[in-house]
Design a protein around this motif. Structure first.
Motif, PDB file in Angstrom:
ATOM      1  N   GLN A 452       0.822  -1.210   0.000  1.00 31.99           N
ATOM      2  CA  GLN A 452       0.000   0.000   0.000  1.00 31.99           C
ATOM      3  C   GLN A 452       0.860   1.265   0.000  1.00 31.99           C
ATOM      4  O   GLN A 452       0.540   2.239  -0.693  1.00 31.99           O
ATOM      5  CB  GLN A 452      -0.924  -0.014   1.219  1.00 31.99           C
ATOM      6  CG  GLN A 452      -2.010  -1.079   1.137  1.00 31.99           C
ATOM      7  CD  GLN A 452      -2.871  -1.118   2.375  1.00 31.99           C
ATOM      8  OE1 GLN A 452      -2.482  -0.616   3.431  1.00 31.99           O
ATOM      9  NE2 GLN A 452      -4.042  -1.725   2.279  1.00 31.99           N
ATOM     10  N   TYR A 475      -9.854   7.233  -5.402  1.00 31.42           N
ATOM     11  CA  TYR A 475      -9.201   5.916  -5.467  1.00 31.42           C
ATOM     12  C   TYR A 475      -9.657   5.076  -4.273  1.00 31.42           C
ATOM     13  O   TYR A 475      -9.675   5.550  -3.146  1.00 31.42           O
ATOM     14  CB  TYR A 475      -7.672   6.047  -5.445  1.00 31.42           C
ATOM     15  CG  TYR A 475      -6.967   4.708  -5.401  1.00 31.42           C
ATOM     16  CD1 TYR A 475      -6.898   3.903  -6.532  1.00 31.42           C
ATOM     17  CD2 TYR A 475      -6.404   4.242  -4.213  1.00 31.42           C
ATOM     18  CE1 TYR A 475      -6.271   2.668  -6.482  1.00 31.42           C
ATOM     19  CE2 TYR A 475      -5.766   3.015  -4.161  1.00 31.42           C
ATOM     20  CZ  TYR A 475      -5.704   2.231  -5.303  1.00 31.42           C
ATOM     21  OH  TYR A 475      -5.086   1.011  -5.252  1.00 31.42           O
ATOM     22  N   PRO A 477      -8.815   1.234  -2.669  1.00 29.58           N
ATOM     23  CA  PRO A 477      -8.103  -0.047  -2.804  1.00 29.58           C
ATOM     24  C   PRO A 477      -9.071  -1.208  -2.665  1.00 29.58           C
ATOM     25  O   PRO A 477     -10.196  -1.061  -2.193  1.00 29.58           O
ATOM     26  CB  PRO A 477      -7.103  -0.009  -1.644  1.00 29.58           C
ATOM     27  CG  PRO A 477      -7.719   0.918  -0.648  1.00 29.58           C
ATOM     28  CD  PRO A 477      -8.505   1.939  -1.431  1.00 29.58           C
ATOM     29  N   VAL A 484      -4.047  -5.727  -3.409  1.00 29.35           N
ATOM     30  CA  VAL A 484      -3.438  -4.464  -3.803  1.00 29.35           C
ATOM     31  C   VAL A 484      -2.966  -4.585  -5.240  1.00 29.35           C
ATOM     32  O   VAL A 484      -2.244  -5.519  -5.589  1.00 29.35           O
ATOM     33  CB  VAL A 484      -2.260  -4.118  -2.877  1.00 29.35           C
ATOM     34  CG1 VAL A 484      -1.483  -2.947  -3.430  1.00 29.35           C
ATOM     35  CG2 VAL A 484      -2.779  -3.805  -1.494  1.00 29.35           C
ATOM     36  N   HIS A 509      -2.262  -8.490  -9.336  1.00 34.21           N
ATOM     37  CA  HIS A 509      -2.301  -7.807  -8.055  1.00 34.21           C
ATOM     38  C   HIS A 509      -1.017  -8.083  -7.297  1.00 34.21           C
ATOM     39  O   HIS A 509      -0.236  -8.953  -7.657  1.00 34.21           O
ATOM     40  CB  HIS A 509      -3.506  -8.270  -7.215  1.00 34.21           C
ATOM     41  CG  HIS A 509      -4.827  -7.957  -7.840  1.00 34.21           C
ATOM     42  ND1 HIS A 509      -5.430  -8.820  -8.735  1.00 34.21           N
ATOM     43  CD2 HIS A 509      -5.645  -6.891  -7.720  1.00 34.21           C
ATOM     44  CE1 HIS A 509      -6.579  -8.281  -9.131  1.00 34.21           C
ATOM     45  NE2 HIS A 509      -6.730  -7.119  -8.530  1.00 34.21           N
ATOM     46  N   ASP A 670      -9.314  -2.920  -7.268  1.00 34.15           N
ATOM     47  CA  ASP A 670      -9.040  -1.499  -7.090  1.00 34.15           C
ATOM     48  C   ASP A 670      -9.980  -0.655  -7.948  1.00 34.15           C
ATOM     49  O   ASP A 670     -10.381  -1.066  -9.041  1.00 34.15           O
ATOM     50  CB  ASP A 670      -7.594  -1.188  -7.480  1.00 34.15           C
ATOM     51  CG  ASP A 670      -6.610  -1.752  -6.464  1.00 34.15           C
ATOM     52  OD1 ASP A 670      -7.048  -2.487  -5.583  1.00 34.15           O
ATOM     53  OD2 ASP A 670      -5.416  -1.450  -6.566  1.00 34.15           O
TER      54      ASP A 670
END
Length: 804
Positions: A452, A475, A477, A484, A509, A670
């Motif tokens: 992150q 945005y 997550p 992520v 990811h 995401d």
């Protein structure tokens, strides 16, 4: 229950043997094939006359993490990183008798410590072979053997006398010095050696002549399983508790091994059910109270609790944090005395520090007044003596992967029986399992934090403040931290008050995708800074991704908004198409050539230019906003258009409404959303002149610039802007070609652009004292806030900006 002995009973436990004489009559080394070889996998390897490894069996590869190809030909002491006192045992001829010992060695593949028992046999009559070494994992012997006891290690020296390895804290191991022709033992030993080697029978006979290793038991202890006696094992039992041991009000206590195992399984499932290491620690305390204790406090090293890095060494400056407290006293009884979240510095000599340093459980059957005072001494601002006095205390260290993570402190009230051996064994096993779960959770949280932080560091902070356009980001997550990913977005100010907008999504990811995203975003900003047109930018990005590797696959959409011409030029590389919202609220999905994702190659990227009205909005997003299990991409686009039509005119409110309407609170992927409001620049803030390519055009251009700056109320800038504009016009006259055009744009800054049809881009260079040219761009670079040059469809532009 007294465990049978495999050596004369007159040798007291804990005292070293003074001789290694012949065993009693009728002794047979039955542990060799019935217990040792039958319970644990035995690693075996042979050494040549120079002490190098000749043969390395599969069990040795599993035990030490070294494949046979990496072991053969090496010195075992160096290969296995043996402690100094054990190195001499692996030199052929060092002992005239079988050598037994034990030590802790790290695995070669991941460094986990393995407690290992050794038997080394010098072989004088085996052709080409100098010694045979056998090894076993002591943990397996403890867990699967007949309740093997803790103690020192007996080592037979060259003179045949037994001595104790004082540095060991492992099982008692000694050689059985009787010769034996036991055929079962010979077959069991031969199976450890290479079957095609003609020296195998010789080695087996020599080992049996020297004496078979035997694991001895000599303590009188209660074991949760009965010792093996030659037949089918009986049902496991524990010693019945004394009559009247249970008192009124005492919580239920397991009285069978099955209940112990069921408890371990149930508690292990609860502790391991969370990837949060702090929650796992709290669950550990809750699982113990009130079943095995009346008070439980879990303390983790401060660095472990924060998941800020690896577990630190236990020294006198170590700090721990109390992360979980559970008790069965009245509610709130100990909240002020032992609050959760408190950070403690453990003074030297405390029991908690001792437990973590030694890795051993600290057990105080009854805490008297003096002991309670010592335990409460570090807390000068409160009196904790009532918490300890009269109670049974156990401090169990939490050890995982050879590192101390903290400890768990347990107390029983005076009206309950103290902790017995079975309780301590069960709590030790529970602590080992819990420590592994806590460490796994810590490592998982650390990995998530790294991913992150990496992703956040590669995404833009605040939207740029540009003339003629407004930009807003959102945005989200993925709901699962392990997801992520590589979604990215950006808004890039370009020369001429234009704005570049990009949205992309790296396939996959995790950390790899986040790293790829950062590289691609940097590449886009670099190419956009050169004022590269959208189609060409995607082609160059695709070529870069293919050169970097096969995993560099991503979708990408790049657009350039020109607030003067009121146009938007877009190119797509397999990304979700954008939605354009008209000033009246009507919306449409822009029909763009889809293109192939970045990194695939083999297809062109076509750019499309569309006119846009002032007051319209362009919305770009990634597929995580639109796609769900119950919603495909087309349906998601329809819902997006509906939410945009009903959204308020404010961009921030519109973004929030879209996220709320499409259910992105806990997305499975995401989500990136970029909204751009097109305002355009007023025509009065733009002035342009076509110049004739002749010397008089420079003087005429200076006059036009001065007149326009006066009209805009910028007379103070007139001398500087006139000088810089005349330098660019002169440069176009001397080094350019075709027609020349001068443009002034008043936005957040004053922009001056000079166009010509020449292909050669000017560059900044150092002019010598005798040079007649080369100083114009130096002057522009010194006086202007920014300047640059880029190509157009038919020539080039040289520009500069001056702050207002």
């Amino acid at each position: 229950m007294t465990v049978p002995q495999s050596r004369p009973p007159d040798v007291a436990d804990g005292a070293p043997d003074t001789a290694a004489g012949a065993p009693p009559e009728g002794y047979a080394p039955r542990f060799l094939h019935q217990r040792l070889f039958g319970v644990a996998r035995i690693a075996a390897f042979t050494l040549d006359r120079d002490g190098r490894i000749l043969y390395w069996n599969a069990a040795a590869a599993d035990l030490f993490g070294v494949p046979p190809d990496d072991a053969v030909g090496h010195d075992p002491a160096a290969l296995l990183r043996l402690p100094g006192e054990h190195r001499a045992a692996f030199q052929p001829g060092a002992f005239g008798h079988v050598w037994c010992g034990a030590c802790t060695v790290p695995r070669a593949d991941h460094g986990e410590l393995v407690e290992t028992a050794w038997w080394v046999y010098p072989l004088e009559d085996a052709p080409g072979i100098g010694a045979l070494a056998l090894a076993a994992d002591l943990r397996h012997l403890r867990e699967e053997g007949p309740g093997l006891s803790m103690g020192g290690v007996l080592v037979a020296g060259p003179d045949g006398a037994a001595r104790r390895d004082s540095g060991a804290r492992l099982l008692r191991v000694e050689p059985a010095l009787a010769a034996s022709a036991d055929a079962d033992a010979a077959r069991a030993l031969a199976r450890l050696l290479p079957p095609a080697d003609p020296a195998t029978p010789v080695i087996a006979r020599r080992v049996l002549d020297l004496g078979c290793p035997a694991v001895t038991l000599s303590l009188t202890i209660r074991l949760p399983i009965v010792p093996y006696r030659g037949g089918p094992p009986d049902d496991p039992r524990v010693r019945p508790r004394a009559a009247g041991a249970a008192r009124p009000g005492e919580p239920p206590r397991p009285d069978t091994v099955r209940e112990h195992l069921a408890f371990l399984g149930e508690a292990g499932d609860q502790i391991g059910g969370s990837l949060d290491h702090l929650q796992a620690a709290r669950t550990l305390a809750a699982a113990i109270v009130p079943r095995f204790a009346d008070f439980a406090a879990v303390e983790l090293l401060d660095v472990v609790a924060d998941a800020a890095g690896p577990a630190a060494d236990i020294d006198d400056t170590v700090r721990v944090r109390r992360v979980g407290v559970v008790h069965n006293d009245e509610p709130g009884r100990w909240d002020d005395a032992v609050p959760e979240g408190e950070v403690l510095r453990l003074p030297p000599g405390t029991s908690c520090l001792q437990a973590m340093r030694s890795g051993r459980t600290v057990h105080v059957p009854r805490v008297d007044d003096a002991c309670a005072a010592r335990l409460a001494a570090p807390f000068t601002d409160r009196d904790l003596r009532p918490l300890y006095t009269g109670r049974a205390l156990v401090i169990v260290p939490l050890i995982a992967r050879g590192r101390a993570l903290g400890n768990i402190k347990l107390l029983r009230k005076p009206d309950r029986p103290g902790f017995d051996d079975v309780d301590l064994a069960l709590l030790g096993e529970l602590a080992r399992r819990a420590a592994l779960c806590i460490d796994n959770g810590r490592l998982y949280r650390r990995e998530v934090q790294v991913a992150q932080e990496l992703q956040r560091s590669m995404l833009p902070d605040d939207p740029p403040d540009v003339a003629g356009a407004r930009v807003r980001y959102r945005y989200r997550p993925a709901g699962q931290a392990a997801q992520v990913g590589g979604d990215w977005f950006d808004a890039i100010p370009l020369p001429g008050c234009r704005l570049g907008i990009v949205v992309g999504d790296v396939m996959g990811h995790g950390l790899t995708s986040a790293a790829i995203m950062g590289q691609l975003r940097t590449a886009v900003r670099t190419l956009a800074g050169e004022d590269t047109r959208p189609g060409r930018l995607l082609r160059q990005l695709d070529g870069l991704a293919r050169r970097l590797g096969e995993d560099y696959l991503a979708t990408c959409l790049y657009a350039i908004y020109d607030p003067v011409a009121r146009t938007c030029t877009l190119a797509n590389a397999g990304h979700v198409p954008p939605v354009l919202v008209a000033p009246d609220g009507g919306s449409r999905v822009l029909d763009l050539p889809e293109g192939v994702p970045i990194g695939v190659g083999g297809a062109p990227f076509e750019a499309v230019q569309i006119p846009v009205e002032d007051g319209s909005r362009l919305v770009l997003c990634t597929d995580g906003l639109l796609e769900r299990r119950d919603r495909d991409l087309d349906e998601g686009l329809r819902e997006l258009r509906g939410h945009l039509a009903a959204a308020p005119p404010d961009l921030d409110a519109a973004c929030d409404a879209v996220l709320a309407g499409l259910g992105s609170d806990n997305p499975v992927d995401d989500v990136a959303l970029v909204a751009v409001g097109f305002d355009g620049l007023p025509p009065a803030d733009v002035a342009a002149w076509d110049l004739e390519p002749e010397p008089s055009m420079v003087r005429w251009a200076r006059a036009q610039v001065a007149e326009r700056l006066t009209r805009w109320g910028l007379d103070a800038l007139t001398p500087t802007i006139q000088l810089l504009a005349s330098e660019l016009a002169t440069n176009a006259l001397l080094h350019g070609a075709g027609s020349v055009r001068l443009r002034l744009v008043r936005g957040r800054a004053l922009v001056c652009e000079v166009y010509d049809d020449g292909a050669d881009l000017p560059h900044l260079r150092t002019a010598a004292a005798t040079d007649e040219s080369g100083r114009g761009l130096q002057l522009v670079s010194h006086l202007a806030a920014r300047w640059g040059t880029h190509r157009t469809a038919h020539g080039k532009v040289v520009w500069f900006e001056h702050d207002l």
